[in-house]
Design a protein around this motif. Structure first.
Motif, PDB file in Angstrom:
ATOM      1  N   TYR A 294       0.848  -1.191   0.000  1.00 54.15           N
ATOM      2  CA  TYR A 294       0.000   0.000   0.000  1.00 54.15           C
ATOM      3  C   TYR A 294       0.884   1.241   0.000  1.00 54.15           C
ATOM      4  N   GLY A 295       0.477   2.243  -0.773  1.00 55.52           N
ATOM      5  CA  GLY A 295       1.207   3.501  -0.832  1.00 55.52           C
ATOM      6  C   GLY A 295       0.535   4.578  -0.013  1.00 55.52           C
ATOM      7  N   ASP A 296      -0.468   5.258  -0.604  1.00 52.55           N
ATOM      8  CA  ASP A 296      -1.249   6.275   0.088  1.00 52.55           C
ATOM      9  C   ASP A 296      -2.564   5.652   0.547  1.00 52.55           C
ATOM     10  N   PHE A 297      -2.955   5.907   1.791  1.00 50.27           N
ATOM     11  CA  PHE A 297      -4.114   5.187   2.335  1.00 50.27           C
ATOM     12  C   PHE A 297      -4.611   5.841   3.620  1.00 50.27           C
ATOM     13  N   PHE A 298      -5.812   5.415   4.031  1.00 51.72           N
ATOM     14  CA  PHE A 298      -6.317   5.576   5.385  1.00 51.72           C
ATOM     15  C   PHE A 298      -6.477   4.184   5.971  1.00 51.72           C
ATOM     16  N   LEU A 299      -5.967   3.986   7.177  1.00 46.82           N
ATOM     17  CA  LEU A 299      -6.102   2.715   7.868  1.00 46.82           C
ATOM     18  C   LEU A 299      -6.798   2.973   9.198  1.00 46.82           C
ATOM     19  N   LEU A 300      -7.898   2.239   9.429  1.00 42.57           N
ATOM     20  CA  LEU A 300      -8.684   2.366  10.651  1.00 42.57           C
ATOM     21  C   LEU A 300      -8.500   1.111  11.486  1.00 42.57           C
ATOM     22  N   ALA A 301      -8.267   1.285  12.775  1.00 45.46           N
ATOM     23  CA  ALA A 301      -8.084   0.135  13.653  1.00 45.46           C
ATOM     24  C   ALA A 301      -8.551   0.477  15.058  1.00 45.46           C
ATOM     25  N   GLN A 302      -9.201  -0.478  15.694  1.00 44.53           N
ATOM     26  CA  GLN A 302      -9.465  -0.393  17.123  1.00 44.53           C
ATOM     27  C   GLN A 302      -8.445  -1.284  17.826  1.00 44.53           C
ATOM     28  N   TYR A 303      -7.983  -0.825  18.977  1.00 44.96           N
ATOM     29  CA  TYR A 303      -6.990  -1.593  19.719  1.00 44.96           C
ATOM     30  C   TYR A 303      -7.340  -1.558  21.204  1.00 44.96           C
ATOM     31  N   GLN A 415       2.960  -5.276  14.888  1.00 49.82           N
ATOM     32  CA  GLN A 415       4.134  -5.625  15.674  1.00 49.82           C
ATOM     33  C   GLN A 415       3.782  -6.320  16.989  1.00 49.82           C
ATOM     34  N   GLY A 416       4.511  -7.411  17.272  1.00 44.50           N
ATOM     35  CA  GLY A 416       4.644  -7.906  18.630  1.00 44.50           C
ATOM     36  C   GLY A 416       5.972  -7.395  19.125  1.00 44.50           C
ATOM     37  N   HIS A 417       5.954  -6.545  20.152  1.00 41.36           N
ATOM     38  CA  HIS A 417       7.152  -5.794  20.510  1.00 41.36           C
ATOM     39  C   HIS A 417       8.139  -6.590  21.353  1.00 41.36           C
ATOM     40  N   ASP A 418       7.619  -7.306  22.355  1.00 41.10           N
ATOM     41  CA  ASP A 418       8.487  -8.014  23.294  1.00 41.10           C
ATOM     42  C   ASP A 418       7.673  -9.126  23.945  1.00 41.10           C
ATOM     43  N   PRO A 419       8.295  -9.961  24.787  1.00 42.26           N
ATOM     44  CA  PRO A 419       7.558 -11.088  25.384  1.00 42.26           C
ATOM     45  C   PRO A 419       6.323 -10.677  26.174  1.00 42.26           C
ATOM     46  N   ALA A 420       6.269  -9.434  26.661  1.00 43.09           N
ATOM     47  CA  ALA A 420       5.118  -8.997  27.458  1.00 43.09           C
ATOM     48  C   ALA A 420       3.951  -8.504  26.614  1.00 43.09           C
ATOM     49  N   THR A 421       4.133  -8.401  25.297  1.00 35.00           N
ATOM     50  CA  THR A 421       3.074  -7.871  24.443  1.00 35.00           C
ATOM     51  C   THR A 421       1.818  -8.735  24.528  1.00 35.00           C
ATOM     52  N   ASP A 422       0.689  -8.085  24.777  1.00 28.43           N
ATOM     53  CA  ASP A 422      -0.612  -8.760  24.825  1.00 28.43           C
ATOM     54  C   ASP A 422      -1.650  -7.719  24.414  1.00 28.43           C
ATOM     55  N   VAL A 423      -1.911  -7.636  23.112  1.00 36.78           N
ATOM     56  CA  VAL A 423      -2.716  -6.560  22.542  1.00 36.78           C
ATOM     57  C   VAL A 423      -3.804  -7.159  21.657  1.00 36.78           C
ATOM     58  N   LEU A 424      -4.961  -6.526  21.652  1.00 37.81           N
ATOM     59  CA  LEU A 424      -6.057  -6.921  20.762  1.00 37.81           C
ATOM     60  C   LEU A 424      -6.271  -5.834  19.711  1.00 37.81           C
ATOM     61  N   PHE A 425      -6.542  -6.263  18.478  1.00 31.80           N
ATOM     62  CA  PHE A 425      -6.957  -5.368  17.411  1.00 31.80           C
ATOM     63  C   PHE A 425      -8.269  -5.884  16.824  1.00 31.80           C
ATOM     64  N   ARG A 426      -9.109  -4.980  16.412  1.00 36.50           N
ATOM     65  CA  ARG A 426     -10.323  -5.362  15.691  1.00 36.50           C
ATOM     66  C   ARG A 426     -10.700  -4.215  14.744  1.00 36.50           C
ATOM     67  N   GLY A 427     -11.632  -4.517  13.830  1.00 37.37           N
ATOM     68  CA  GLY A 427     -12.110  -3.478  12.916  1.00 37.37           C
ATOM     69  C   GLY A 427     -11.035  -2.925  12.027  1.00 37.37           C
ATOM     70  N   LEU A 428      -9.990  -3.715  11.721  1.00 36.77           N
ATOM     71  CA  LEU A 428      -8.924  -3.253  10.848  1.00 36.77           C
ATOM     72  C   LEU A 428      -9.464  -3.096   9.422  1.00 36.77           C
ATOM     73  N   GLN A 429      -9.411  -1.865   8.901  1.00 32.59           N
ATOM     74  CA  GLN A 429      -9.924  -1.570   7.560  1.00 32.59           C
ATOM     75  C   GLN A 429      -8.984  -0.587   6.862  1.00 32.59           C
ATOM     76  N   ILE A 430      -8.990  -0.614   5.542  1.00 27.76           N
ATOM     77  CA  ILE A 430      -8.099   0.267   4.786  1.00 27.76           C
ATOM     78  C   ILE A 430      -8.804   0.794   3.538  1.00 27.76           C
ATOM     79  N   ALA A 431      -8.533   2.039   3.203  1.00 29.43           N
ATOM     80  CA  ALA A 431      -8.996   2.647   1.963  1.00 29.43           C
ATOM     81  C   ALA A 431      -7.792   3.277   1.281  1.00 29.43           C
ATOM     82  N   GLU A 432      -7.533   2.877   0.051  1.00 33.36           N
ATOM     83  CA  GLU A 432      -6.392   3.432  -0.682  1.00 33.36           C
ATOM     84  C   GLU A 432      -6.783   4.745  -1.339  1.00 33.36           C
TER      85      GLU A 432
END
Length: 434
Positions: A294-303, A415-432
């Motif tokens: 992807y080059g130019d875009f909008f990316l939407l994410a809930q975390y 990214q998973g940053h380090d052993p302690a990483t525990d993150v949720l993502f949802r609603g990941l969407q993209i518009a180019e």
């Protein structure tokens, strides 16, 4: 100086109002000395134009509480809505001439100076825009959409949605020199009173509504490229507030099989889709990479992150197949000394090692929303609907965004940053942006 405020110094109305377009060193933000609690941001001159004499130099500040109060509801933010104006500063805007655009009583006001625009630094293609405006009886103004910084011909370069009296050839709600408003649907003008307008630009179709009623439709026989949103000073006094926008054409990026993504099983950490359909990122150092570039875009994410020191990121324009060699939109809700204006580690929506988030707008142990924008060498992000970063990459071109400017398309990585990483993502969407 109020230690809870962030300030923007407006040196001249012909100067850029984009805020803190500063590049930090390659040392991670968390290891740098703490920034001043209330920063002043020096502005860059408008592109290719000398600065003219200022009508009035002004400075604006917003406390953390004021910026947090500008956040949108969870439902609005999750639908992609963001504010183009936070109600207190002109962060994210650039002025093309010497007019006295300023903030007054929670509104953007202009009534003196050159005929010119104040434009967003961000680029918008297909979108829905809504705002309130108030104009005097003889005011002639407008909102320009898909506009270059300085349009030369409004019949070809952009769409001007007019704000003008009924005796104007194109009264309020018209697309100037393209389509006159339906006067019966629009109703009479209301000088000195607030009105609501919405504009939908979807492909070649432009639809204008007043108070929720469609008053003008126009279909362009030609394609108009993505560009900025501009507020016009022509003549008279005009005010704008509650300016919100959302990108259209967002496409989902997650499914149960993660079919659009490439995993790296040799790396520690895991990426799984849980029973709620959320992407669960655990452990690290690891990455999940899109198969598409992807080059130019909008990316939407809930975390959602529970620990303020927990760290993840959304990398973009990455070198495909390499180890997170791209720009990084930080995901970290930590802040120092109880002050949300001083991020612990760049801050969610900040561009890591380039520009810290100006406020920590995400909440720990709760879902928060980030909208990431990349267009050419300009990058911005909103968290909870509030713009937190606005950065222009002025470095020399380089394949690797860690070392220089990359405007070519690249992959997106979670990214998973380090052993302690525990993150949720949802609603990941993209518009180019095309």
């Amino acid at each position: 100086m109020d230690l809870t405020c962030v300030a923007i110094l407006l040196l001249a109305t012909s100067l850029s109002l984009t805020g803190c377009n500063r590049e930090t060193s390659e040392t991670p933000t968390a290891q740098q000395p703490a920034a001043e609690p209330a920063e002043k941001f020096q502005q860059a001159t408008a592109p290719s134009e000398p600065a003219s004499a200022s009508l009035a130099s002004q400075s604006y500040s917003a406390s953390a509480d004021e910026l947090l109060a500008a956040r949108l509801s969870d439902e609005e933010a999750a639908a992609g809505w963001v504010r183009l104006f936070d109600g207190h500063t002109l962060f994210g805007w650039e002025i093309t001439g010497d007019a006295n655009f300023h903030v007054q009583d929670g509104a953007i006001v202009v009534d003196q100076g050159d005929q010119c625009l104040m434009c967003t630094s961000s680029t918008w293609g297909d979108f829905e825009l809504t705002f309130d405006f108030k104009a005097d009886e003889n005011t002639n103004s407008g909102v320009f959409v898909r506009t270059p910084f300085r349009p030369a011909d409004i019949t070809r370069d952009c769409y001007e949605i007019n704000i003008a009296p009924d005796d104007n050839p194109f009264p309020t709600g018209s697309v100037v020199k393209r389509q006159k408003v339906d006067a019966e649907a629009a109703g009479p003008q209301t000088p000195g009173q607030w009105r609501n307008m919405s504009v939908i630009a979807d492909g070649n179709d432009v639809t204008v509504s007043l108070e929720g009623n469609v008053v003008c439709r126009y279909t362009d026989p030609a394609d108009l490229a993505p560009h900025r949103i501009g507020l016009q000073h022509n003549s008279g006094r005009v005010e704008f507030k509650d300016i919100k926008i959302r990108p259209l054409g967002l496409k989902p990026m997650l499914d149960a099989e993660l079919s659009q993504w490439k995993k790296y099983p040799e790396m520690p950490g895991t990426f799984t889709i849980n029973d709620d359909g959320d992407l669960h990122v655990r452990g690290g150092k690891t990455q999940l990479e899109t198969k598409q570039s992807y080059g130019d875009f909008f990316l939407l994410a809930q975390y959602k992150i529970d620990d303020p020191e927990m760290n993840s990121g959304i990398f973009f324009r990455c070198i495909p197949g390499d180890e997170m060699m791209g720009y990084e939109c930080q995901i970290n809700n930590g802040f120092k000394d109880g002050n949300r204006l001083t991020p612990l580690d760049c801050g969610t929506g900040g561009i890591f090692r380039r520009q810290d988030a100006r406020v920590i707008a995400g909440e720990n142990a709760a879902w928060s929303t980030v909208l990431l924008h990349a267009s050419g060498n300009k990058i911005a992000a909103w968290v909870g609907g509030v713009q937190v970063s606005d950065w222009e990459d002025t470095r020399e071109a380089h394949e690797n965004p860690r070392k220089g400017k990359r405007i070519e398309a690249g992959t997106i990585m979670i990214q998973g940053h380090d052993p302690a990483t525990d993150v949720l993502f949802r609603g990941l969407q993209i518009a180019e942006l095309e």
